[in-house]
Structure formats: C-alpha cells, structure tokens
Design an enzyme around this catalytic site. Structure first.
Site, PDB file in Angstrom:
ATOM      1  N   LYS A 293       9.783 -11.370 -16.571  1.00  0.00           N
ATOM      2  CA  LYS A 293       9.459 -10.231 -17.265  1.00  0.00           C
ATOM      3  C   LYS A 293       8.094 -10.555 -17.881  1.00  0.00           C
ATOM      4  O   LYS A 293       7.035  -9.805 -17.861  1.00  0.00           O
ATOM      5  CB  LYS A 293      10.533  -9.530 -17.907  1.00  0.00           C
ATOM      6  CG  LYS A 293      11.433  -8.783 -17.598  1.00  0.00           C
ATOM      7  CD  LYS A 293      11.045  -7.600 -16.665  1.00  0.00           C
ATOM      8  CE  LYS A 293      10.926  -8.076 -15.211  1.00  0.00           C
ATOM      9  NZ  LYS A 293      11.470  -7.888 -14.024  1.00  0.00           N
TER      10      LYS A 293
ATOM     11  N   GLU B  30       5.040 -11.675 -15.672  1.00  0.00           N
ATOM     12  CA  GLU B  30       4.354 -10.659 -14.658  1.00  0.00           C
ATOM     13  C   GLU B  30       3.768  -9.758 -15.262  1.00  0.00           C
ATOM     14  O   GLU B  30       2.687  -9.096 -14.655  1.00  0.00           O
ATOM     15  CB  GLU B  30       5.462 -10.190 -13.688  1.00  0.00           C
ATOM     16  CG  GLU B  30       6.508  -9.162 -14.198  1.00  0.00           C
ATOM     17  CD  GLU B  30       7.785  -8.845 -13.084  1.00  0.00           C
ATOM     18  OE1 GLU B  30       7.069  -9.016 -11.765  1.00  0.00           O
ATOM     19  OE2 GLU B  30       8.573  -8.636 -13.384  1.00  0.00           O
TER      20      GLU B  30
ATOM     21  N   HIS C  34      14.932 -33.940 -18.485  1.00  0.00           N
ATOM     22  CA  HIS C  34      14.292 -34.365 -17.011  1.00  0.00           C
ATOM     23  C   HIS C  34      13.007 -34.139 -17.082  1.00  0.00           C
ATOM     24  O   HIS C  34      12.664 -33.701 -15.621  1.00  0.00           O
ATOM     25  CB  HIS C  34      15.393 -34.262 -16.091  1.00  0.00           C
ATOM     26  CG  HIS C  34      16.713 -34.501 -16.213  1.00  0.00           C
ATOM     27  ND1 HIS C  34      17.161 -35.994 -16.411  1.00  0.00           N
ATOM     28  CD2 HIS C  34      17.896 -33.899 -16.355  1.00  0.00           C
ATOM     29  CE1 HIS C  34      18.426 -36.200 -16.249  1.00  0.00           C
ATOM     30  NE2 HIS C  34      18.698 -34.673 -16.727  1.00  0.00           N
TER      31      HIS C  34
ATOM     32  N   ARG D 195       2.452   1.230  -5.858  1.00  0.00           N
ATOM     33  CA  ARG D 195       2.545   0.356  -4.483  1.00  0.00           C
ATOM     34  C   ARG D 195       1.185  -0.504  -4.380  1.00  0.00           C
ATOM     35  O   ARG D 195       1.151  -1.459  -3.518  1.00  0.00           O
ATOM     36  CB  ARG D 195       2.757   1.303  -3.460  1.00  0.00           C
ATOM     37  CG  ARG D 195       3.905   2.015  -3.514  1.00  0.00           C
ATOM     38  CD  ARG D 195       4.204   2.777  -2.359  1.00  0.00           C
ATOM     39  NE  ARG D 195       4.548   2.048  -1.004  1.00  0.00           N
ATOM     40  CZ  ARG D 195       5.610   1.642  -0.638  1.00  0.00           C
ATOM     41  NH1 ARG D 195       6.786   2.092  -1.441  1.00  0.00           N
ATOM     42  NH2 ARG D 195       6.036   0.921   0.182  1.00  0.00           N
TER      43      ARG D 195
ATOM     44  N   LYS E 211       5.245  -3.110  -6.305  1.00  0.00           N
ATOM     45  CA  LYS E 211       6.656  -3.036  -6.459  1.00  0.00           C
ATOM     46  C   LYS E 211       7.674  -3.140  -5.209  1.00  0.00           C
ATOM     47  O   LYS E 211       8.719  -3.642  -5.370  1.00  0.00           O
ATOM     48  CB  LYS E 211       6.751  -1.390  -7.015  1.00  0.00           C
ATOM     49  CG  LYS E 211       8.260  -1.084  -7.141  1.00  0.00           C
ATOM     50  CD  LYS E 211       8.546  -0.311  -8.508  1.00  0.00           C
ATOM     51  CE  LYS E 211       9.926  -0.366  -9.091  1.00  0.00           C
ATOM     52  NZ  LYS E 211      10.152  -1.683  -9.706  1.00  0.00           N
TER      53      LYS E 211
ATOM     54  N   ASN F   8      -0.047   0.876   6.056  1.00  0.00           N
ATOM     55  CA  ASN F   8       0.624   0.007   5.347  1.00  0.00           C
ATOM     56  C   ASN F   8       1.536  -0.828   6.152  1.00  0.00           C
ATOM     57  O   ASN F   8       2.285  -0.616   6.870  1.00  0.00           O
ATOM     58  CB  ASN F   8       1.757   0.760   4.233  1.00  0.00           C
ATOM     59  CG  ASN F   8       2.583  -0.090   3.649  1.00  0.00           C
ATOM     60  OD1 ASN F   8       2.020  -1.142   3.226  1.00  0.00           O
ATOM     61  ND2 ASN F   8       3.674   0.403   3.300  1.00  0.00           N
ATOM     62  N   GLY F   9       1.077  -2.172   5.756  1.00  0.00           N
ATOM     63  CA  GLY F   9       1.862  -3.187   6.687  1.00  0.00           C
ATOM     64  C   GLY F   9       0.991  -4.368   7.009  1.00  0.00           C
ATOM     65  O   GLY F   9      -0.043  -4.254   6.341  1.00  0.00           O
TER      66      GLY F   9
ATOM     67  N   GLU G 145      15.463 -14.172 -15.533  1.00  0.00           N
ATOM     68  CA  GLU G 145      14.714 -12.768 -15.301  1.00  0.00           C
ATOM     69  C   GLU G 145      13.837 -12.532 -16.682  1.00  0.00           C
ATOM     70  O   GLU G 145      12.708 -11.952 -16.600  1.00  0.00           O
ATOM     71  CB  GLU G 145      15.979 -11.847 -15.335  1.00  0.00           C
ATOM     72  CG  GLU G 145      15.691 -10.204 -15.344  1.00  0.00           C
ATOM     73  CD  GLU G 145      14.519  -9.798 -14.477  1.00  0.00           C
ATOM     74  OE1 GLU G 145      14.324 -10.587 -13.411  1.00  0.00           O
ATOM     75  OE2 GLU G 145      14.221  -8.792 -14.403  1.00  0.00           O
TER      76      GLU G 145
ATOM     77  N   TRP H  14      -3.306  -2.247  -1.592  1.00  0.00           N
ATOM     78  CA  TRP H  14      -2.921  -3.341  -2.151  1.00  0.00           C
ATOM     79  C   TRP H  14      -3.563  -4.715  -1.381  1.00  0.00           C
ATOM     80  O   TRP H  14      -2.828  -4.790   0.071  1.00  0.00           O
ATOM     81  CB  TRP H  14      -1.344  -3.664  -2.396  1.00  0.00           C
ATOM     82  CG  TRP H  14      -0.901  -4.720  -3.310  1.00  0.00           C
ATOM     83  CD1 TRP H  14      -0.752  -4.886  -4.444  1.00  0.00           C
ATOM     84  CD2 TRP H  14      -0.225  -5.943  -2.510  1.00  0.00           C
ATOM     85  NE1 TRP H  14      -0.168  -6.114  -4.771  1.00  0.00           N
ATOM     86  CE2 TRP H  14       0.130  -6.814  -3.614  1.00  0.00           C
ATOM     87  CE3 TRP H  14      -0.013  -6.608  -1.203  1.00  0.00           C
ATOM     88  CZ2 TRP H  14       0.791  -8.029  -3.595  1.00  0.00           C
ATOM     89  CZ3 TRP H  14       0.755  -7.760  -0.947  1.00  0.00           C
ATOM     90  CH2 TRP H  14       1.001  -8.486  -2.205  1.00  0.00           C
TER      91      TRP H  14
ATOM     92  N   CYS I 259       0.835  -1.335   0.083  1.00  0.00           N
ATOM     93  CA  CYS I 259       0.049   0.119  -0.054  1.00  0.00           C
ATOM     94  C   CYS I 259       0.790   1.148   0.018  1.00  0.00           C
ATOM     95  O   CYS I 259       2.153   1.045   0.391  1.00  0.00           O
ATOM     96  CB  CYS I 259      -0.875   0.088   1.198  1.00  0.00           C
ATOM     97  SG  CYS I 259      -1.626  -1.301   1.577  1.00  0.00           S
TER      98      CYS I 259
END
Ligand code: G6P
Length: 621
Positions: A498, A501, A517, A27, A616, A112-113, A494, A76, A2
C-alpha cells in the site's frame, strides 16, 4: 489496463462516452480519446494525452462533437509511449499527424488488451500498402479488419471473425465501420467487456460502473464472441458468424456505491466501507439459523482435499499468504501459495487431491486467469474467490465464492483485500469443521469473533487522526521497512505494498527472523521501521527484533493489540488494535497501515486513487 466505452442511441454520444470514461479512469490514465459519428457523416476523432480532464476540456465536455454513436478509450500504455499519436481511437486509413479530426477510414476502433503478433500483421499489411502512423499494437488490428473487409468484400461480422482468428493475444475491441452509421461492433478474447441495453440505447464498457447510471440490464460477451450494436438492440455471433442467443443479467449494486460519497478520495471511502463489506461478506457465507458456512466446494471435496494451492497476484496474493497461516493452523491442511505470473509458466508436479483457490478482486487478471486455465487443464478442482460478479475467473472456475466488497474504484485495493482475508478465514473454519478438527463450540467461538470484526474495524477508523498526524513525519522518508512474524508478516506484505504503490516511497516487508540475514545492514539513524506484533507466541521474539533495529537508530512504529504495553519501551509510536482471535489479527492490523499509506500519499501531494504506472485490473501480462 485500458478502459473502453461505446454508445449508440438517441442522445448526443460524446458526453455519455466521457461520463463513462470517468468511471473507468482507474483502468488507465496515460491518454484518452473518443470517436463520434453524426448520422452518415465521417467519424470525428479527438484525443488528448494525460488525464481524462484534458480530453473533457478539449471537447467542451463533449459538447463540441455532434452525433449519437461513438466509442471511447482511456489508455494504459503497453506498446508505444503515451503520446497523442498512440492514443486510441485508431483508424484503418494512412492517417498522418496526431490522428485527430474527421477520418476518411473504413474502420475506426479502440482496444483493450495486447495484440501479440502485431509485428507479423504489420509486416503483412505494409506489404499490402498500409502505412502505419503509431507505435501501437492496436493499429495493426484495426487495419487487419479493414483488409478483410475490403479485400473479400465481407460484411462487418465476417471481417471481424476472420480477424479474430488471426490476432493472437487478448482483446476487447470496439469498432465502427464507415458504411454502417449508428452501429458499433465489438469482439472479445480474454479482456473484459459488457454490453448494456436500455430503452432505445445501447452501451459498451470494460466494467459495469461505466454504464450503471443508464441500465442495470447487462450482457456478458464471452471469449471469441462478437456483437453488433444498434440503438436499443444487440446481436451476438460466434466465430462461425452464427447468431448466439443470450439473456441479460441484472446488476444489483447501486450506482452510488461507485461514487465518492463525500470523501476526498475513493481510497478513503473504501477504507471506511470495510466494516460494512466485512459484515456483508460474512453474512453471505454463514447461515444465520444453522451457522452453516457455504464457501463453494461441497463437503466431500473439502474432506478429501490433501493440499490447497492458492494462486493470485498483488494484494490477492497477500490475502493468500495470510490464508496459508490460518488454514494450516486451523484445519491442518498443507497450503502452497503461488504468484500466478510464476505459476503459469512453471512445471508444477501436481499429485493427490488438490483444491486450487484463485483469488482475484476483478476476476480478470490475466495471469490469474491463465493459472486457472492451467489448473483446469490438469484436472484440478478450482474455487474462485472473486469480487466482480460474472467475471472470467468466476465463470470459468468449478465453483465461486463472491466477496461482497462492491465496486472498488481506487487502484490500491483496501476493502476487497479485507473481504479476501475474511474468505480465507471462512474457508479455514469450514475445512476444519468438515474434517472434524474443530467442534461446534470452537466454531461458534470463531464465528462470534468474525461477527465482532466489523465493529472493531470501525473503532480503528475512529482513530484515523492519529495516523494522519504520524504520516506527516513520513513525507520525506526514502525507505520504510515493515517486519513481522507468522501471520503478521502477511499483513506487513500488504501494508508495505500500500505504502509504495501510492506514496512512491520505497518500502519492503520482511519476516523479522530474516533481519539478521541481510536487511539489518540497511538500518541506520532515523530509518523508519514498522513492526507488527499481534501473535502471542511470537511477541517476545518480535520485541527482540524491535530492540535490534532500535539500537541501530531506527525510528520505530509498532502495531500491536491492547495489553501489549511493554512495546512502548522501544517504539516511538504505537497503534493498538482491539483483541481478537490471533488468526484474525491481519483484518485489524491492516487498517492503520492502509490509513498510514493513504495519508502519507496525500501529504506528498500524490494522486492517491490513480497512482502512476498502475492499473486496477491487469488484463494483460
Ligand atoms: C493490480 C491491482 C492490485 C491487485 C492486483 C490483482 O495490481 O492494482 O490492487 O491486488 O492487480 O488484482 P485482482 O483483480 O486479481 O485481485
């Protein structure tokens, strides 16, 4: 996570709050809300679900709310689904309905938290007559503050210190008390929060870009501290309620660096900033006259280190995986790379001289911070590789190397990741040098290669239209596989992240040797496979892997360096990157993979900068 903002001053608060929230929308964007007070009138609360623009529309961009003091939040969701009732601000009163409108409550606040013991607090408060209206953990915190405030007739500071010791978990909490017009109170534990003071005005935010256009003079509030904000003034207190003196820090990056600057998305802008931030990071570490590299730890520490332990999350972890290959190869030091979320709960035998490296763009990722604290508890020396100046990880580590990526707004990291990679190279070179593994000539050669990287990245960016064109073929892909060997595998991790997401296409990265395998059973006609093959000693092996998937029907893209033209015998589409030292190829091969993910997401009509369900800065577990 948040985002929170606050303002008390001379101007109308609502517009300032909404502008600040826009800068923090990366956020969280499930819902948003503000509470504004006009003098001693009751606080007026407005909330809206979905993106911030809904709240802007609902309040006529803030013009519908009068008052010079207020708080705001972009959410969030963690506890309670993203509805209007669960949106912040929350109030101490027994509010019914959606919680909008003037509120009679003593306390109104945003958080936030995560309040981990909220259920226990909720039970206690319910026994004392409080009625809960939301599914959030925040509501319990706000009502708890009210409980202490009323029951013991405490002033705001004492009510907050009592609450701070009762709430478990993490918080950046911001509240207004009905009896204290024009004042905002904030308290912090393990969630970022900064305070800015300008002429006659005071601002609060979760992150610097939200207040940068108003002031560059910023105070960092520490863990278990609280503050009282008045117009143009801030007073800090410790847990005993004693006042603490603090000096402001001057922020050096510009407000424009947090704007889109003509690009359609922050992500595209940030991809294009890579040449510059690579050069900035390099020049901040390497003395131009002596060529000395300063990456943080002193020479003695680097010389005596028997093992490196890299701990990080997400893309920062991927930078660590690449770092492992480079450091082991160049400096001969064994490297372990750990996901911070796993590491923090494992029993890890730590023996010998270990240097731990915690990599984090935000410097606030909850798991990385917890891992850092665990390392420190075990008396392990720690180096933080962090982008955000003054962040928790930067402040708590024994030493810090700041990447110079500047503010990164798009949720999917690009430029910060690139500077993290570069930091790994610099650490490897410095380690190799102080341990006498490379001589001056080899070092000069490596630095010259690093100096040339920004221009090579810029050249790759000039070819972006090819990737844009190729991305149109991916629009309806269901799954994409990335494969590579050695350090190319790190780049694949990476590149795949990208893609998934931001485009929401399932993708997976695997070490090409693992193909047989299991994963090869997923290759069928038309399945997109992206092979990265830049390592000369592994080129032939990779070609064999490409042939294997091609013969099973894969549609094949390859990323390799100029000169490896035989790849065209199998690949349907090839991106060539300029030649560099084999250790540094990830910095080049990642660029087409970033662009491919970006254009694929754009073609699919996705919200590139704010992908669903992501945040983020992950400041909660
Ligand atoms: C989130 C971000 C990622 C980032 C990760 C670690 O998941 O979306 O881009 O890599 O957190 O963040 P940090 O700030 O510690 O690098």
């Amino acid at each position: 996570m948040c985002g929170i903002v606050g303002f008390t001053g001379r101007r109308q608060a609502a517009a300032v709050l909404l502008e600040g929230l826009k800068k923090l929308e990366y956020r969280g964007y499930d819902s948003a809300g503000i509470a504004v007070r006009n003098g001693s009138e009751l606080a007026e609360v407005v909330k809206a679900t979905g993106k911030l623009k809904n709240l802007c529309e609902k309040t006529d961009n803030g013009n519908a709310l009068k008052g010079t003091c207020g708080i705001g939040h972009t959410r969030w969701a963690t506890h309670g689904e993203p509805t209007k009732k669960n949106a912040h601000p929350h109030v101490s009163g027994n509010c019914v309905g959606s919680g909008s409108g003037p509120v009679e409550s003593n306390v109104v606040g945003v958080h936030n938290g995560i309040n981990e013991n909220y259920q226990e607090l909720k039970d206690k408060l319910t026994r004392h007559g409080y009625v809960f209206y939301s599914g959030t953990d925040t509501e319990a915190a706000i009502k708890l503050i009210d409980y202490y405030y009323r029951k013991y007739q405490l002033g705001p500071v004492d009510a907050l210190t009592r609450s701070m010791v009762r709430i478990r978990g993490s918080y950046a909490l911001e509240v207004m008390f009905k009896d204290y017009p024009g004042e905002i109170y904030v308290m912090r534990k393990d969630s970022p929060m900064i305070i800015g003071v300008a002429d006659g005005e005071t601002y609060v935010a979760s992150d610097v870009p939200a207040i940068l256009e108003h002031t560059r003079s910023v105070y960092y509030i520490d863990n278990m501290e609280l503050a009282r904000l008045l117009p143009g003034e801030v007073h800090f207190f410790d847990l005993n309620g004693d006042e603490v003196k603090k000096d402001p820090v001057e922020i050096t990056f510009s407000a424009e660096s947090a704007e889109k600057g003509g690009y359609e998305h922050f992500m595209l802008k940030e991809i294009h900033e890579q040449p510059r931030v690579l050069a900035d990071t390099l020049h901040s570490a390497v003395d131009p006259d002596t060529c000395r590299i300063d990456i943080g730890p002193d020479d003695g520490t680097l010389r005596n280190t028997e093992q490196l332990l890299i701990v990080a999350c997400g893309s920062a972890y991927h930078a660590g995986v690449a770092g492992q290959y480079v450091i082991e190869k160049l400096a001969g030091v064994p490297v372990r790379v750990e996901l911070a979320s796993e590491f923090r709960y494992r029993t890890v035998p730590v023996t010998g001289n270990i240097l731990a490296v915690v990599i984090s763009q935000s410097g606030e990722t909850a798991d990385s911070l917890a891992a850092l604290r665990k390392l420190k508890k075990n008396n392990i020396r720690t180096l933080a590789v962090v982008n955000v100046v003054g962040s928790s990880i930067a402040r708590e580590a024994d030493c810090v190397f700041y990447t110079k990526a500047g503010p990164e707004i798009a949720v999917a990291t690009t430029k910060a990741y690139s500077t993290q990679l570069l930091s790994m190279y610099l650490l490897a070179i410095r380690l190799a040098e102080v341990r006498g593994i490379i001589d001056g000539a080899r070092k000069a050669e490596l630095i010259a290669e690093l100096e040339a990287l920004p221009e090579k990245v810029a050249r790759l960016l000039e070819e972006k239209e090819r990737l844009q064109w190729f991305s149109t073929k991916l629009v309806s892909a269901l799954s994409i596989f990335y494969m590579g060997r050695g350090i190319d595998y790190a780049a694949c991790l990476e590149g795949s992240l990208k893609m998934k997401e931001i485009s929401y296409i399932h993708s997976e990265a695997y070490a090409a040797g693992e193909l047989k395998h299991g994963t090869i059973s997923l290759i069928e006609d038309g399945r997109l496979v992206i092979g990265v093959l830049t390592q000369p000693d592994l080129y032939e092996k990779m070609i064999s892997n490409l042939v294997e998937v091609k013969s099973r029907g894969a549609f094949l893209m390859a990323v390799t360096n100029y000169g490896n033209y035989s790849v065209e015998d199998n690949a349907d589409f090839v991106v060539y990157v300029p030649k560099t030292d084999p250790l540094f190829y990830p910095s080049l091969s990642i660029v087409p993979l970033q662009l491919l993910a970006y254009y694929t997401a754009v073609n699919r009509g996705e919200d590139v900068d704010k992908p669903r369900n992501l945040a983020k800065s992950v400041t909660v577990e």
